[in-house]
Design a protein around this motif. Structure first.
Motif, PDB file in Angstrom:
ATOM      1  N   ARG A 107     -45.990  94.211 -66.197  1.00 38.18           N
ATOM      2  CA  ARG A 107     -45.745  94.496 -64.801  1.00 38.18           C
ATOM      3  C   ARG A 107     -44.713  95.289 -64.646  1.00 38.18           C
ATOM      4  NH1 ARG A 107     -49.150  91.420 -62.082  1.00 38.18           N
ATOM      5  NH2 ARG A 107     -47.896  91.311 -60.273  1.00 38.18           N
ATOM      6  N   ASP A 108     -43.631  95.463 -65.328  1.00 39.71           N
ATOM      7  CA  ASP A 108     -42.327  96.216 -65.072  1.00 39.71           C
ATOM      8  C   ASP A 108     -42.535  97.681 -65.665  1.00 39.71           C
ATOM      9  OD1 ASP A 108     -42.064  95.169 -67.236  1.00 39.71           O
ATOM     10  OD2 ASP A 108     -39.886  94.846 -67.158  1.00 39.71           O
ATOM     11  N   ALA A 109     -43.757  97.944 -66.004  1.00 37.70           N
ATOM     12  CA  ALA A 109     -43.899  99.149 -66.829  1.00 37.70           C
ATOM     13  C   ALA A 109     -43.648 100.162 -65.757  1.00 37.70           C
ATOM     14  CB  ALA A 109     -45.110  99.334 -67.579  1.00 37.70           C
ATOM     15  N   ALA A 110     -43.963 101.546 -66.236  1.00 37.93           N
ATOM     16  CA  ALA A 110     -44.023 102.862 -65.357  1.00 37.93           C
ATOM     17  C   ALA A 110     -45.126 102.640 -64.578  1.00 37.93           C
ATOM     18  CB  ALA A 110     -43.911 103.844 -66.029  1.00 37.93           C
ATOM     19  N   PRO A 111     -45.095 103.233 -63.275  1.00 40.70           N
ATOM     20  CA  PRO A 111     -46.261 103.453 -62.513  1.00 40.70           C
ATOM     21  C   PRO A 111     -47.365 103.958 -62.828  1.00 40.70           C
ATOM     22  CG  PRO A 111     -44.405 104.105 -61.239  1.00 40.70           C
ATOM     23  CD  PRO A 111     -43.955 103.949 -62.629  1.00 40.70           C
ATOM     24  N   LEU A 112     -48.460 103.415 -62.722  1.00 43.33           N
ATOM     25  CA  LEU A 112     -49.865 103.914 -63.351  1.00 43.33           C
ATOM     26  C   LEU A 112     -50.516 104.978 -62.324  1.00 43.33           C
ATOM     27  CD1 LEU A 112     -51.384 100.478 -64.548  1.00 43.33           C
ATOM     28  CD2 LEU A 112     -50.129 102.184 -65.803  1.00 43.33           C
ATOM     29  N   ALA A 113     -51.065 105.948 -62.899  1.00 43.84           N
ATOM     30  CA  ALA A 113     -51.879 107.049 -61.981  1.00 43.84           C
ATOM     31  C   ALA A 113     -53.182 106.561 -61.598  1.00 43.84           C
ATOM     32  CB  ALA A 113     -51.878 108.315 -62.651  1.00 43.84           C
ATOM     33  N   PRO A 114     -53.633 106.807 -60.405  1.00 47.08           N
ATOM     34  CA  PRO A 114     -55.144 106.653 -60.097  1.00 47.08           C
ATOM     35  C   PRO A 114     -56.159 107.273 -61.025  1.00 47.08           C
ATOM     36  CG  PRO A 114     -54.198 107.698 -58.424  1.00 47.08           C
ATOM     37  CD  PRO A 114     -53.203 107.406 -59.158  1.00 47.08           C
ATOM     38  N   ALA A 115     -57.035 106.850 -61.633  1.00 43.78           N
ATOM     39  CA  ALA A 115     -58.015 107.202 -62.271  1.00 43.78           C
ATOM     40  C   ALA A 115     -59.477 107.672 -61.541  1.00 43.78           C
ATOM     41  CB  ALA A 115     -58.252 106.837 -63.550  1.00 43.78           C
ATOM     42  N   GLU A 116     -59.774 106.570 -60.913  1.00 41.27           N
ATOM     43  CA  GLU A 116     -61.035 106.499 -59.973  1.00 41.27           C
ATOM     44  C   GLU A 116     -60.856 105.607 -58.973  1.00 41.27           C
ATOM     45  OE1 GLU A 116     -65.142 106.728 -62.360  1.00 41.27           O
ATOM     46  OE2 GLU A 116     -63.732 105.151 -63.422  1.00 41.27           O
ATOM     47  N   THR A 117     -60.899 105.918 -57.535  1.00 44.59           N
ATOM     48  CA  THR A 117     -60.986 105.566 -56.490  1.00 44.59           C
ATOM     49  C   THR A 117     -62.086 104.884 -55.637  1.00 44.59           C
ATOM     50  OG1 THR A 117     -60.638 107.349 -55.234  1.00 44.59           O
ATOM     51  CG2 THR A 117     -58.482 106.168 -56.292  1.00 44.59           C
ATOM     52  N   LEU A 118     -62.187 103.962 -54.842  1.00 45.37           N
ATOM     53  CA  LEU A 118     -63.356 103.700 -54.229  1.00 45.37           C
ATOM     54  C   LEU A 118     -63.127 104.264 -52.881  1.00 45.37           C
ATOM     55  CD1 LEU A 118     -63.355  99.777 -54.399  1.00 45.37           C
ATOM     56  CD2 LEU A 118     -64.962 101.282 -55.503  1.00 45.37           C
ATOM     57  N   ASP A 119     -64.669 104.780 -52.361  1.00 48.60           N
ATOM     58  CA  ASP A 119     -64.771 105.176 -50.987  1.00 48.60           C
ATOM     59  C   ASP A 119     -64.904 104.040 -49.995  1.00 48.60           C
ATOM     60  OD1 ASP A 119     -67.361 104.728 -51.345  1.00 48.60           O
ATOM     61  OD2 ASP A 119     -67.994 106.855 -51.414  1.00 48.60           O
ATOM     62  N   GLY A 120     -65.336 104.433 -48.644  1.00 51.08           N
ATOM     63  CA  GLY A 120     -65.352 103.467 -47.809  1.00 51.08           C
ATOM     64  C   GLY A 120     -66.659 102.494 -48.076  1.00 51.08           C
ATOM     65  N   PHE A 121     -67.485 103.057 -48.742  1.00 50.45           N
ATOM     66  CA  PHE A 121     -68.871 102.444 -48.866  1.00 50.45           C
ATOM     67  C   PHE A 121     -68.765 101.633 -50.415  1.00 50.45           C
ATOM     68  CE2 PHE A 121     -70.285 105.615 -46.113  1.00 50.45           C
ATOM     69  CZ  PHE A 121     -70.809 104.793 -45.022  1.00 50.45           C
ATOM     70  N   GLY A 122     -67.502 101.856 -50.882  1.00 47.91           N
ATOM     71  CA  GLY A 122     -67.370 100.975 -52.274  1.00 47.91           C
ATOM     72  C   GLY A 122     -68.063 101.717 -53.561  1.00 47.91           C
ATOM     73  N   VAL A 123     -67.855 103.068 -53.622  1.00 43.21           N
ATOM     74  CA  VAL A 123     -68.450 103.913 -54.471  1.00 43.21           C
ATOM     75  C   VAL A 123     -67.311 104.509 -55.204  1.00 43.21           C
ATOM     76  CG1 VAL A 123     -70.031 105.668 -55.275  1.00 43.21           C
ATOM     77  CG2 VAL A 123     -70.577 104.276 -53.621  1.00 43.21           C
ATOM     78  N   LEU A 124     -67.174 104.515 -56.740  1.00 44.39           N
ATOM     79  CA  LEU A 124     -66.263 105.128 -57.307  1.00 44.39           C
ATOM     80  C   LEU A 124     -66.262 106.634 -57.390  1.00 44.39           C
ATOM     81  CD1 LEU A 124     -65.264 102.566 -60.281  1.00 44.39           C
ATOM     82  CD2 LEU A 124     -63.882 103.184 -58.477  1.00 44.39           C
ATOM     83  N   GLY A 125     -65.240 107.265 -57.332  1.00 45.60           N
ATOM     84  CA  GLY A 125     -65.273 108.538 -57.394  1.00 45.60           C
ATOM     85  C   GLY A 125     -63.764 109.055 -57.946  1.00 45.60           C
ATOM     86  N   PRO A 126     -63.543 110.326 -57.983  1.00 45.78           N
ATOM     87  CA  PRO A 126     -62.180 110.929 -58.068  1.00 45.78           C
ATOM     88  C   PRO A 126     -61.305 110.757 -56.958  1.00 45.78           C
ATOM     89  CG  PRO A 126     -63.648 112.711 -57.459  1.00 45.78           C
ATOM     90  CD  PRO A 126     -64.501 111.528 -57.659  1.00 45.78           C
ATOM     91  N   PRO A 127     -59.846 110.319 -57.476  1.00 43.13           N
ATOM     92  CA  PRO A 127     -59.054 110.031 -56.339  1.00 43.13           C
ATOM     93  C   PRO A 127     -58.711 111.323 -55.325  1.00 43.13           C
ATOM     94  CG  PRO A 127     -57.927 110.491 -58.380  1.00 43.13           C
ATOM     95  CD  PRO A 127     -59.429 110.537 -58.745  1.00 43.13           C
TER      96      PRO A 127
END
Length: 888
Positions: free
Chosen positions: A520-540
């Motif tokens: 939990r105190d590790a280095a920040p994690l970069a976003p790999a896939e993010t949700l859009d407003g309709f809940g679909v995963l896609g590129p950040p």
């Protein structure tokens, strides 16, 4: 009903004049022979007068004139409701995650506002309250013509974060300088920071009209909690006075297959609810997300990572009889520490390794047998985690499955290698998987096994005592890892098993077995896939930033930190929309605002063109009737009727008994059950109409066929609803021949979910048919299959029911263009497609409502296109030539 040019209705007063002008019709000429000698006979000096027009013809002409007047006046339906103000109009839309579930209705309501503004000649400015994905804060557009505003409105979509009403309030104040400005506001209904300032800013600009939708409040799926062997899913919503419909939650894999579903019941005034999934670990560990059935929204999706997996952990001790003795047994504390988070398996070493394991824990159990050593080596080299706990046996007889070499014997208070008092744990090093865990002062060690000092020992140490001697060491071996606790698994050598730290350390190690090694105190994690407003995963998005795991629950979702999956591919951590959101609360009201529902300003429909077309048709009819009364068409009337009837007859559908080779049509297998056959007929008819409306295909009415009696080669797709009546041998042979020559059969057992009571024995009959039908090896239908992207891009394939796996041919068969000859499922697709004589859907779809029916229709379109076009979208033969032509 309203009119665009109501002053034209004054022309209705001229209808009496038209009555007077049109009431006379010349008489039809009398036919008379013309002999020369009787030229003057019968000549009457009296002046002839015209006969009166028949009342029915006069009424027809007046009706046509009235329709012209009404059509030119521009009648419009749904024209009620007034827009606020008289100058520029500011249309404010909440496009947060809470608006996604009702986005279609909100878009229609906004279009209705633009319709009225266009008729009134008022310019419109748009303000979306959610920040853009690039981090741009809300800003209103300048007042613009409605045509330009429509294009801007089409570009607004829901975003997976709350609205920024503080920035929106500051931006909206620019409209105070507009003369006689009015505001229409479409809220999402949820409270957000600076709600009151936002409401005050809108009220200060001018009169406000608030449009609200259905009483169903926004719903938000919360992160589930592990409750023993169950996975408890939680839901939050705004309390409502009446009863709320149950929330159906689907448990899905990464490729979109629904493996289970559960219902959350919400009573009157309830702010949330909870339900549990009870799945075997092998099934539960395949889950990638929980999805709220119904309209798509980021608030209805919870992504799962290894925190919610149940890993199988094997426990073994040297003495199985005494291993579970309370307080002193070697496995007593291990079982109680791991049972809430993992599936515990006990037994001899051979039986444990015969089944898949994530972690194998040996409590003071040496590995001396050669067969055992080979099995353990295969387990660790294949990626398993072996955890060893020291003890008297391991201290005297160390083996090769240790991360470090041990000094023979053990170190104890009062012994040869002793210290004067019990030792405490040192803080965990930053590189340790235990980093971030607090070390309690009461944990002490009185005895341990020692590691031989080497140059690599420091890098292999995960935990050490205050004097620097290792307490937990680890080393990689093959694709797996070996971990050694230098103390016993009971309280003989240390107080560690009595502390909560023991539980957390074991949880971290079990997490390592799945590749999760992100403290939990590790280095920040970069976003790999993010949700859009309709809940679909896609590129950040371009503004997405790395975030530490410890900040997931305290950082609100935003363009910089959207919900999604963070971290490297082999150690993804889920950040869900509910992480960092405050409890749901109702939005503050705007003082003095007028409130109406979406229908008050819905889309309008102009009836003027329809009325003018009807008037034109009446005038054509009047012309024909007038010519007939004058005798001009008396001899040609029959021919004219025949000419008018020919196109009508040509448009009539061919009866099912006609040659099926003349038109493309779908077919269903007759089962002998009238109810089932009726559903099949209406279902394929509804699907054919949908395909004709949305694609370039042209399908005729579906046909009922009996294999063995009817020629099946004319039909590209057969729908076969399975019943308990077994088919005859001739029917099975005809179906096998049909599949071998390129035909596709959709087999539907109709027993998914609640449908099992509707079709008992459907699956059992399918199993019996499998021995007779030439069904190839099957595999689940995934989003990578051509059938999932033949026309629409689909990740779900529901029918009347949802959640059942759809099966297609596993291996490609080039002799049939790699097209699956059989598609098997249980979702009762015909009932979802079915329409009655009035165009209504007689069968409800469960649980997703009309959105699920839409997906069922889209799956049907993909089926038809798959049957008509084959595997063309998966054909890679011409790709090199196309790329070469494109210069790539």
């Amino acid at each position: 009903m309203s009119f665009e040019t109501p002053w034209l209705l004054a022309a209705l007063a001229l209808l009496p004049v038209l009555w007077w002008l049109l009431r006379v019709t010349p008489q039809a000429p009398r036919r008379q022979s013309f002999p020369a000698l009787r030229l003057l006979l019968g000549l009457k000096p009296a002046e002839e007068s015209a006969a009166r027009t028949p009342l029915w013809l006069l009424a027809l002409r007046l009706l046509a004139a009235g329709l012209i007047i009404l059509g030119l006046a521009g009648p419009i339906s749904g024209g009620g409701g007034a827009l606020p103000g008289s100058g520029p109009l500011l249309l404010v839309i909440d496009n947060s995650w809470a608006a996604a579930a009702t986005w279609g209705a909100r878009r229609d309501a906004a279009e209705g506002v633009l319709d009225r503004a266009e008729r009134a000649g008022r310019p419109v400015a748009l303000l979306a309250t959610a920040p853009l994905p690039d981090g741009t804060p809300p800003r209103p557009t300048p007042p613009m013509p409605v045509a330009d505003a429509r294009a801007r409105l089409a570009a607004i979509v829901p975003e997976p974060w709350p609205p920024a009403r503080a920035e929106a309030a500051a931006a909206a104040l620019a409209a105070k300088s507009w003369p006689n400005a009015g505001i229409v506001y479409l809220p999402d209904g949820l409270a957000a920071p600076d709600d009151r300032a936002f409401a005050a800013a809108l009220a200060a600009i001018g009169p406000v009209l608030v449009l609200q939708g259905a009483p169903m409040p926004p719903r938000l799926l919360l992160a589930p909690r592990v409750a023993g062997e169950a996975l408890a899913v939680r839901l939050a919503q705004l309390p409502v006075a009446g009863p709320s419909p149950p929330a159906i939650v689907l448990a899905e894999t990464g490729d979109g297959r629904a493996l289970a579903q559960t219902a959350i019941t919400l009573g009157p005034g309830a702010a949330g609810g909870e339900a549990a999934f009870r799945l075997p670990p092998e099934i539960r560990n395949q889950l990638a997300r929980l999805v709220l059935a119904g309209p798509a929204s980021a608030g209805g999706v919870v992504l799962l990572d290894e925190r919610w997996r149940r890993r199988p952990v094997g426990l073994a001790a040297a003495d199985a009889i005494s291993a579970e003795v309370p307080l002193i047994g070697d496995l007593y504390y291990l079982r109680r520490a791991l049972s809430p988070y993992a599936e515990i398996r006990e037994g001899n070493l051979a039986d444990l390794l015969a089944r898949p394991l994530s972690v194998l824990i040996l409590a003071d159990r040496p590995i001396a047998d050669a067969d055992e050593a080979a099995a353990v080596a295969r387990f660790v080299d294949g990626g398993g985690v072996l955890v060893r706990f020291a003890g008297p046996r391991l201290a005297e007889h160390p083996d090769s499955f240790l991360p470090v070499r041990l000094i023979t014997g053990d170190r104890a208070i009062g012994g040869a290698m002793s210290w004067g008092q019990p030792a405490h744990l040192a803080p965990f090093p930053p590189t340790s998987p235990f980093a971030g865990l607090s070390v309690p002062d009461e944990v002490t060690v009185t005895r341990q096994v020692l590691a031989e000092p080497t140059a690599a020992l420091a890098g292999q140490t995960w935990a050490a005592l205050s004097d620097g001697t290792p307490m937990v060491t680890a080393a990689a071996r093959g694709a797996g890892r070996v971990v050694l606790f230098h103390v016993t698994a009971n309280a003989d050598w240390s107080d560690l098993p009595l502390s909560g730290l023991f539980i957390e350390m074991l949880r971290r190690i079990v997490g390592l077995s799945a590749g999760i090694a992100a403290p939990r105190d590790a280095a920040p994690l970069a976003p790999a896939e993010t949700l859009d407003g309709f809940g679909v995963l896609g590129p950040p998005g371009s503004s997405a930033r790395p975030l530490a795991v410890a900040a997931f629950l305290t950082t609100p979702p935003s363009p910089a930190f959207p919900p999604g999956l963070y971290g490297p591919e082999n150690a993804r951590v889920a950040r869900n929309l509910a992480d960092g959101l405050p409890p749901l609360a109702a939005e503050a009201a705007i003082a003095g605002a007028r409130v109406a529902d979406y229908g008050a300003l819905g889309r309008t429909r102009a009836f003027g063109p329809d009325l003018l077309a009807a008037a034109l048709a009446l005038f054509v009819l009047d012309l024909l009737l007038s010519l007939f009364l004058r005798g001009v068409l008396r001899a040609r009337w029959a021919a004219l009727a025949l000419l008018l009837a020919v196109p009508i007859a040509g448009r009539a559908e061919m009866p099912a008994s006609d040659n099926p080779a003349l038109q493309t049509r779908l077919a269903y297998v007759v089962t002998g059950d009238e109810d089932v056959d009726r559903v099949s007929r209406s279902g394929l008819a509804g699907l054919s109409d949908y395909v004709n409306e949305h694609t370039a295909a042209s399908l005729a009415a579906p046909t009922a066929v009996t294999p063995g009696s009817d020629d099946l080669s004319f039909y590209p797709l057969l729908y076969w609803p399975i019943t308990t009546a077994p088919p005859a041998a001739g029917e099975v042979a005809a179906l096998n021949d049909y599949m071998s020559h390129g035909g596709i059969i959709l087999i539907d057992t109709r027993d998914a979910d609640a449908g099992a009571a509707f079709n008992p024995g459907g699956a059992a009959m399918l199993r019996r048919l499998g021995a007779a039908l030439s069904i190839p090896p099957l595999a689940p239908l995934t989003v990578d299959h051509v059938l999932a992207r033949t026309f629409y891009l689909l990740r779900d394939f529901p029918g009347r029911y949802d959640g059942a796996t759809v099966w297609v041919q596993r291996d490609q068969d080039r002799s049939n263009d790699s097209v699956s000859p059989v598609i098997i499922g249980a979702n009762d697709w015909a009932a979802a497609w079915a329409t009655d004589a009035d165009g209504h859907h007689p069968y409800a779809v469960i649980p997703g409502g009309e959105r699920q029916r839409l997906l069922a229709y889209r799956f049907g379109v993909n089926l038809v296109m798959y049957a008509l076009t084959g595997n063309y979208k998966g054909d890679q033969v011409h790709v090199p030539a196309l790329l070469e032509r494109l210069g790539q």
